[in-house]
Design a protein around this motif. Structure first.
Motif, PDB file in Angstrom:
ATOM      1  N   VAL A  87      -6.374 -11.558  -5.501  1.00  0.00           N
ATOM      2  CA  VAL A  87      -6.357 -10.421  -4.667  1.00  0.00           C
ATOM      3  C   VAL A  87      -5.291 -10.788  -3.526  1.00  0.00           C
ATOM      4  CG1 VAL A  87      -7.643  -9.047  -3.189  1.00  0.00           C
ATOM      5  CG2 VAL A  87      -8.658  -9.992  -5.265  1.00  0.00           C
ATOM      6  N   GLY A  90      -1.679 -10.088  -4.701  1.00  0.00           N
ATOM      7  CA  GLY A  90      -1.550  -8.673  -4.731  1.00  0.00           C
ATOM      8  C   GLY A  90      -1.339  -7.846  -3.425  1.00  0.00           C
ATOM      9  N   VAL A  91      -2.263  -8.360  -2.516  1.00  0.00           N
ATOM     10  CA  VAL A  91      -1.945  -7.699  -1.197  1.00  0.00           C
ATOM     11  C   VAL A  91      -0.559  -8.066  -0.626  1.00  0.00           C
ATOM     12  CG1 VAL A  91      -2.815  -7.685   1.223  1.00  0.00           C
ATOM     13  CG2 VAL A  91      -4.376  -7.708  -0.518  1.00  0.00           C
TER      14      VAL A  91
ATOM     15  N   GLY B  68      -5.616  -5.818  -5.332  1.00  0.00           N
ATOM     16  CA  GLY B  68      -5.256  -6.354  -4.100  1.00  0.00           C
ATOM     17  C   GLY B  68      -4.226  -5.501  -3.754  1.00  0.00           C
ATOM     18  N   ALA B  69      -3.032  -5.179  -4.532  1.00  0.00           N
ATOM     19  CA  ALA B  69      -2.058  -4.220  -4.245  1.00  0.00           C
ATOM     20  C   ALA B  69      -2.487  -2.886  -4.153  1.00  0.00           C
ATOM     21  CB  ALA B  69      -0.997  -4.454  -5.283  1.00  0.00           C
ATOM     22  N   ALA B  71      -5.355  -1.846  -3.187  1.00  0.00           N
ATOM     23  CA  ALA B  71      -6.073  -1.488  -1.956  1.00  0.00           C
ATOM     24  C   ALA B  71      -5.149  -1.496  -0.630  1.00  0.00           C
ATOM     25  CB  ALA B  71      -7.136  -2.791  -1.675  1.00  0.00           C
ATOM     26  N   ALA B  72      -4.250  -2.518  -0.847  1.00  0.00           N
ATOM     27  CA  ALA B  72      -3.125  -2.255   0.301  1.00  0.00           C
ATOM     28  C   ALA B  72      -2.308  -1.047   0.425  1.00  0.00           C
ATOM     29  CB  ALA B  72      -2.160  -3.634   0.164  1.00  0.00           C
ATOM     30  N   GLY B  73      -2.508  -0.239  -0.644  1.00  0.00           N
ATOM     31  CA  GLY B  73      -2.059   1.147  -0.462  1.00  0.00           C
ATOM     32  C   GLY B  73      -0.914   1.360  -1.297  1.00  0.00           C
TER      33      GLY B  73
END
Ligand SMILES: Cc1ncc(C[n+]2csc(CCOP(=O)(O)OP(=O)(O)O)c2C)c(N)n1
Ligand code: SF4
Ligand SMILES: [Mg+2]
Lengths: 315, 394
Positions: A87, A90-91, B68-69, B71-73
């Motif tokens: 995760v 990805g962030v 993750g991506a 959710a980061a927008g």
């Protein structure tokens, strides 16, 4: 009168009101690590808030984010038990595309890191994401009621390693994920402990300032899991360092030959016996009827130090 | 001017991804889907697509990184099939529950054991309860179009659910067909930029995502997913219309073929619809009143459309490439659910066909049709039939 800059920032990202047990060692990690991270971001990017957190399922996640409340003052995401590192990857990728400056912080327990999340961790480290991964090590699956993990020390009682006629408790040596992380030859790997908050703070800051991945394994006692009184959390963690049970070290770029130690006795002789550490904890109580098990634990600790390049003597 | 190119289904999917301009792609190779990430890597390497391509170590991490991506927008995309999709299973629920409009291309493939790389729909069908919207493509053009449509529907504020578009392993993934590639400007207009109001990880406005839901809140959160999926029915219709206006190709929840005077309607999904329409043409020439219907959108299930179709026919014969052991085919169950409270309803029969790449022949369709004809005249004997089994090796 000159005002001294406090050694630890007064900013807070881990708010009071979370549901961790009184005396929770890992809650201290959450608070100190986010503070250190913020100071690093301020120094590096001029913005103390320039980070986001990806969190694995586990005690610290459960106690901090119960809808509609949150203890987090930073952008925070939880997805599942085994994937905090993925995760975070990805962030981090999204942040690059969004043009955000800063770094991603990932938290996982020993179960979420050493066991079920090891693959995702390895992938994240190997791909060199700009992420600091902190394994908060309370040495068992606490959230589900104290089951052993591969990071549970030899001899410890847990609900799945109960001592009995045919069992001395946990019967495998502790697995050191920090060394597995170092094998990825990433820029920075360290261990730390809540018993030395300044060392912890310095290491998290250093990790946060590096470009690329970093990994920290941080010792945090658990009150019910270790069967300790809440006021003994820091004392127990301190004894782990002083007896040689918990090594404090830093490894850069996987260069284990140039490993740096903190609070290591110069002559390699630990002054306090591990029994002092063990006797404060209910999880090791049964060992005092099994001296051969304590001896075996000592041998394992010496072997661990040998891997780290040190011959040690344990009283 | 749109460009025409001869390409494999996987390339069509990669082109769709390129046109949609996702900012993050995370994928892991698996037959028959591998060419999708390969092609996208090429687009990224050539600078034709400005995205972060994360070469994850598993499908579980692929979908986790997409979560993750997203959710980061940012817009996020992945592709997989079969075992890869099954490995993602846990996170699929989470993507939907966190309301992240991730889009995924699936080369529909059978599940082990025995290990089998060929086509059926068991992979996506088994994910029907995760909260993902599901499209099934008949040909490579549809694969491309339905991925673009998936982005548009998923990101609609009335929906905000992830979506997957399936296209049959090898039959489409590896077969070349002419495909029209829409103009980038038109696609940009159609999709717009993804600017989520609900999901971001921005230090300037910190929010917490992925909280624990106690019994006091959990059910409402799940209800919201149900509501979003219900909203998707209307949104999909609107998006289909807009797509047709912009790109000239028409899509429907259920596409009917020669059903108006049909006594028996054979229903299927994916590439089998092409074979089925040819079969219907042949039978029509022989004077048999048979029609065909193709389900393009499987989640949300087109309940109203199936009811309307049922009014026309005496028998609905489902041809499906999946099985729920101990019950029957999944499409059969959904069709039956759609009709259960109708006053008058046709006979509904289920034909399990073409599992693990078994060729579906006209002979097999004849067999299904004759069972349907018999049931129409003499009543239902059985409900679930396996068609095309090699009885000699059973
Ligand atoms: C796939 C999956 N398996 C099991 C669980 C149940 N589970 C949740 S947290 C947890 C243990 C967490 O242990 P650790 O990572 O050490 O964190 P701690 O609770 O000790 O802080 C387990 C087994 C889960 N949530 N997901
Ligand atoms: S169970 Fe242990 S780790 Fe969990 S909150 Fe309590 S003290 Fe902390
Ligand atoms: Mg733990």
């Amino acid at each position: 009168m000159a005002v001294r800059k406090p050694p630890i920032t007064t900013r807070e990202y881990w708010a009071p009101g979370h549901a961790a047990c009184a005396g929770c060692g890992c809650a201290i990690i959450m608070r100190l690590a986010t503070k250190a991270f913020s100071e690093a971001m301020e120094e590096k990017y001029g913005d103390p808030d320039a980070f986001a957190i990806a969190h694995a399922t586990g005690c610290m996640e459960v106690v901090s984010a119960v809808f509609p409340y949150t203890a987090w003052k930073a952008p925070w995401i939880h997805v599942a038990f085994e994937n905090a590192a993925a995760v975070a990857s990805g962030v981090e990728a999204a942040w690059k595309k969004l043009g955000y400056k800063g770094k991603i912080l990932a938290f996982g327990g020993d179960g979420g890191t050493a066991d079920i999340g090891l693959q995702a961790l390895s992938g994240m480290l190997e791909r060199r994401h700009n992420v600091v991964y902190i394994m908060y090590d309370n040495e068992a699956y606490m959230n589900t009621g104290i089951q052993r993990s591969s990071s549970t020390p030899y001899g410890a009682w847990t609900t799945t390693s109960p001592p009995g006629k045919y069992s001395i408790g946990e019967d495998k040596p502790k697995k050191w994920v920090a060394l597995i992380a170092a094998a990825h030859q990433i820029p920075y790997v360290a261990t730390a402990s809540i018993a030395d908050p300044y060392d912890l703070y310095r290491k998290v800051k250093k990790a946060a300032k590096i470009d690329g991945p970093a990994f920290l394994q941080i010792h945090g006692p658990c009150v019910p899991g270790w069967r300790i009184p809440p006021e003994k959390t820091v004392e127990v963690a301190k004894l782990a360092i002083e007896t040689g049970v918990w090594p404090l070290f830093e490894i850069e770029n996987g260069d284990i030959r140039n490993i740096k130690f903190q609070r290591f006795p110069k002559d390699g002789k630990f002054k306090k016996p591990i029994e002092e550490y063990l006797k404060l904890q209910g999880r090791f109580k049964h060992l005092f009827k099994r001296p051969e098990a304590i001896q075996e634990l000592k041998e394992q600790i010496k072997a661990m130090w040998k891997v780290l390049g040190k011959e040690v003597e344990l009283p | 001017m749109p460009m025409r190119k001869v390409m494999k289904g996987n390339e069509a999917a990669a082109w769709a991804a390129k046109l949609a301009k996702p900012k993050v792609i995370a994928a892991f190779p698996i037959t028959p889907s591998t060419l999708v990430p390969e092609k996208i890597s090429e687009f990224v390497a050539n600078g034709e697509l400005d995205a972060e391509f994360i070469k994850v170590e598993s499908e579980h991490s692929a979908i986790s990184a997409c979560v993750g991506a997203s959710a980061a927008g940012v817009r996020a995309f992945t592709a997989t099939a079969s075992q890869g999709l099954a490995l993602m299973h846990e996170i699929l629920f989470i993507a939907a529950g966190m309301r992240l409009p991730i889009v995924m291309a699936i080369g529909n493939r059978a599940l082990s054991a025995p290990i089998n790389i060929w086509n059926d729909w068991q992979d996506t069908i088994s994910e029907r309860d995760t909260g993902w919207i599901q499209f099934y493509a008949e040909n490579n053009q549809e694969a491309l179009d339905l991925i673009l449509i998936a982005f548009k529907v998923a990101e609609d504020e009335r929906v905000l659910l992830p979506a997957m578009t399936g296209f049959d392993a090898f039959i489409l993934t590896h077969t070349v067909e002419p495909v029209e590639i829409p103009d980038q400007e038109l696609v940009d207009e159609f999709l717009g930029e993804y600017k989520p109001k609900h999901a971001y990880l921005d230090p300037k406005r910190p929010i917490t995502q992925g909280t624990l839901g106690f019994p006091a809140h959990y059910m409402e959160a799940r209800y919201k997913v149900w509501e979003a999926m219900e909203n998707a029915r209307q949104v999909i219709k609107e998006v289909f219309e807009e797509f047709e206006k912009k790109f000239g190709r028409k899509y429907q929840m259920v596409e009917e073929y020669k059903t108006d005077d049909a006594e028996i309607v054979m229903i299927t999904m994916g590439s089998l619809a092409g074979t089925l329409k040819e079969f219907v043409d042949k039978k029509r020439e022989e004077g048999v009143k048979v029609g065909a219907a193709k389900i393009t959108v499987y989640r949300p299930f087109p309940i109203e459309e199936i009811r309307a179709l049922a009014k026309k026919a005496k028998v609905l014969a489902i041809l499906e490439k999946d099985i729920s052991f101990g019950s029957g085919g999944a499409v059969f169950a959904d069709v039956a659910r759609s009709l259960i409270n109708e006053k008058e309803k046709p006979i509904v029969l289920d034909f399990i066909i073409g599992l693990g790449g078994r060729d579906v022949t006209f002979g097999q369709l004849e067999e299904a049709l004759s069972i349907a004809e018999k049931a129409m005249k003499e009543g239902v004997e059985e409900e679930v039939y396996w068609i095309g089994l090699r009885k000699e090796i059973l």
